[in-house]
Write a protein that holds these residues in place. Structure first.
Motif, PDB file in Angstrom:
ATOM      1  N   GLY A   1       0.866  -1.329  -0.038  1.00 42.09           N
ATOM      2  CA  GLY A   1      -0.175   0.011   0.010  1.00 42.09           C
ATOM      3  C   GLY A   1       0.893   1.134   0.145  1.00 42.09           C
ATOM      4  N   LEU A   2       1.900   1.271   0.657  1.00 42.55           N
ATOM      5  CA  LEU A   2       2.918   2.175   0.579  1.00 42.55           C
ATOM      6  C   LEU A   2       3.890   2.487  -0.494  1.00 42.55           C
ATOM      7  N   GLY A   3       3.571   1.484  -1.742  1.00 42.79           N
ATOM      8  CA  GLY A   3       4.417   1.651  -2.899  1.00 42.79           C
ATOM      9  C   GLY A   3       5.876   1.188  -2.484  1.00 42.79           C
ATOM     10  N   ILE A   4       6.101   0.495  -1.216  1.00 41.48           N
ATOM     11  CA  ILE A   4       7.491   0.294  -1.199  1.00 41.48           C
ATOM     12  C   ILE A   4       7.813  -1.377  -1.809  1.00 41.48           C
ATOM     13  N   GLU A   5       8.914  -1.518  -2.407  1.00 37.85           N
ATOM     14  CA  GLU A   5       9.413  -2.742  -3.203  1.00 37.85           C
ATOM     15  C   GLU A   5       9.721  -3.762  -2.035  1.00 37.85           C
ATOM     16  N   HIS A   6       9.159  -4.885  -2.278  1.00 34.62           N
ATOM     17  CA  HIS A   6       9.508  -5.884  -1.271  1.00 34.62           C
ATOM     18  C   HIS A   6       9.738  -7.130  -2.114  1.00 34.62           C
ATOM     19  N   GLY A   7       9.250  -7.655  -2.996  1.00 36.73           N
ATOM     20  CA  GLY A   7       9.456  -8.873  -3.821  1.00 36.73           C
ATOM     21  C   GLY A   7       8.741  -9.859  -3.512  1.00 36.73           C
ATOM     22  N   VAL A   8       7.806  -9.974  -2.629  1.00 37.71           N
ATOM     23  CA  VAL A   8       6.994 -11.008  -2.127  1.00 37.71           C
ATOM     24  C   VAL A   8       5.760 -11.120  -2.970  1.00 37.71           C
ATOM     25  N   ASP A   9       5.508 -12.412  -3.296  1.00 32.02           N
ATOM     26  CA  ASP A   9       3.984 -12.658  -3.846  1.00 32.02           C
ATOM     27  C   ASP A   9       3.334 -13.168  -2.764  1.00 32.02           C
ATOM     28  N   LEU A  10       2.447 -12.049  -2.468  1.00 36.23           N
ATOM     29  CA  LEU A  10       1.382 -12.326  -1.263  1.00 36.23           C
ATOM     30  C   LEU A  10       0.440 -13.320  -1.235  1.00 36.23           C
ATOM     31  N   GLU A  11      -0.230 -13.848  -2.459  1.00 42.13           N
ATOM     32  CA  GLU A  11      -0.998 -14.817  -2.431  1.00 42.13           C
ATOM     33  C   GLU A  11      -0.578 -16.021  -2.480  1.00 42.13           C
ATOM     34  N   ALA A  12       0.863 -16.296  -2.876  1.00 39.12           N
ATOM     35  CA  ALA A  12       1.628 -17.612  -2.660  1.00 39.12           C
ATOM     36  C   ALA A  12       1.929 -17.631  -1.242  1.00 39.12           C
ATOM     37  N   LEU A  13       2.228 -16.600  -0.567  1.00 38.59           N
ATOM     38  CA  LEU A  13       2.583 -16.614   0.784  1.00 38.59           C
ATOM     39  C   LEU A  13       1.319 -17.028   1.633  1.00 38.59           C
ATOM     40  N   VAL A  14       0.297 -16.433   1.354  1.00 42.95           N
ATOM     41  CA  VAL A  14      -1.126 -16.833   2.112  1.00 42.95           C
ATOM     42  C   VAL A  14      -1.359 -18.320   1.986  1.00 42.95           C
TER      43      VAL A  14
END
Ligand code: MG
Length: 312
Positions: free
Chosen positions: A272-285
């Motif tokens: 939401g803050l537009g900060i790069e993190h490189g993580v696939d959230l759906e795969a992580l869930v």
């Protein structure tokens, strides 16, 4: 996934390293024993989600933490390709370092305390004695070319001592850096910190010359403050944040602790803050839902619940 909407905020880092602690800090505090094959699959799935820095396990004696008694087996099972610098293992002392080196680890973490009470209970030593114990560990790890992280626990409060002065925490951080640690992670072990306190501690550290570039933050959500505290730290330039997939891991020292900041909650906020993190959230869930089935309990993460409920 179109949500959350991205609205960058002035003064925040453009990229954050999500330091995943689920396999070590998370599982260490879970009562259900997890087979090594499941741990290896867990780590593989976390890496596949895009997490670049993962704390894999701990080379403590099996009698201390039975859950992590399979450290050698786990590293052997993961193979050489998952042991570069971004895969960290905890070592409590020189014996632990010997085992980590033999197992091919390339990055280690040591675990210090900001308070005398916790140092006594956790390390059976005073703070000064524990520094003396860590000195040869850090020296040798660096000779081996390893990256070294120093954890500091009880940075924001201690169950036996109550408030912990920021100057006292800063002193321990300075000592760990002087020993040769590359990074210090500020642990809110019982989750009592609040954003103003985070700013005060980071200000104290800046005052003694310890900049945000050498710091990480490790918040617990016991009192629901982990993300607020994280935002306070990001505002002051910290760009490494510890989190545990699915919010794995309670804390044995805090009553009814909900444990580590969930990686999914962190990733949602960073996105939401537009900060790069490189993580696939759906795969992580999906990974956390899968891990929950092995632990026999649902994830305490709000984001895991929300996305799992909607089929995410
Ligand atoms: Mg933790």
């Amino acid at each position: 996934m179109a949500l959350p909407m991205v609205e960058p905020r002035e003064g925040m880092p453009s990229r954050v390293v999500v330091y995943e602690v689920g396999p070590r800090d998370g599982l260490q505090n879970e009562p259900v024993t997890v087979p090594v094959e499941v741990k290896a699959e867990f780590v593989g799935r976390l890496l596949a989600c895009g997490l670049q820095t993962v704390e894999l396990t701990s080379f403590v004696p099996r009698s201390w933490v039975p859950q992590l008694g399979d450290a050698e087996e786990l590293l052997a099972m993961l193979g050489a390709e998952v042991n570069p610098a971004g895969r960290v293992v905890l070592v409590p002392n020189e014996r632990g370092l010997d085992r980590a080196v033999a197992a091919g680890a390339r990055a280690v973490a040591i675990f210090a305390s900001a308070t005398e009470s916790f140092a006594r209970r956790n390390l059976n030593r005073s703070v000064a004695e524990s520094m003396a114990m860590f000195a040869p560990v850090v020296r040798r790890a660096r000779q081996e070319g390893m990256w070294v992280r120093g954890y500091v626990s009880m940075c924001f409060g201690d169950p036996w001592e109550g408030p912990v002065p920021t100057a006292q925490v800063a002193r321990v951080c300075e000592e760990l850096l002087a020993l040769g640690c590359d990074q210090v992670s500020l642990g809110d072990t019982i989750g009592v910190g609040t954003p103003g306190h985070v700013e005060a501690l980071l200000g104290e550290l800046a005052g003694v010359g310890v900049g945000a570039d050498r710091l990480a933050v490790h918040f617990h959500d016991t009192y629901g403050q982990a993300l607020s505290n994280t935002l306070a730290a990001l505002n002051l330039g910290v760009s490494t944040v510890d989190a545990s997939a699915g919010g794995l891991g309670g804390c044995p020292y805090a009553q009814s602790a909900t444990g580590n900041l969930a990686t999914e909650d962190l990733v949602w906020a960073l996105t939401g803050l537009g900060i790069e993190h490189g993580v696939d959230l759906e795969a992580l869930v999906r990974t956390s839902v899968w891990m929950s089935s092995h632990l026999g309990r649902s994830s305490p993460s709000a984001v895991v619940r929300a996305l799992a409920d909607t089929g995410g």
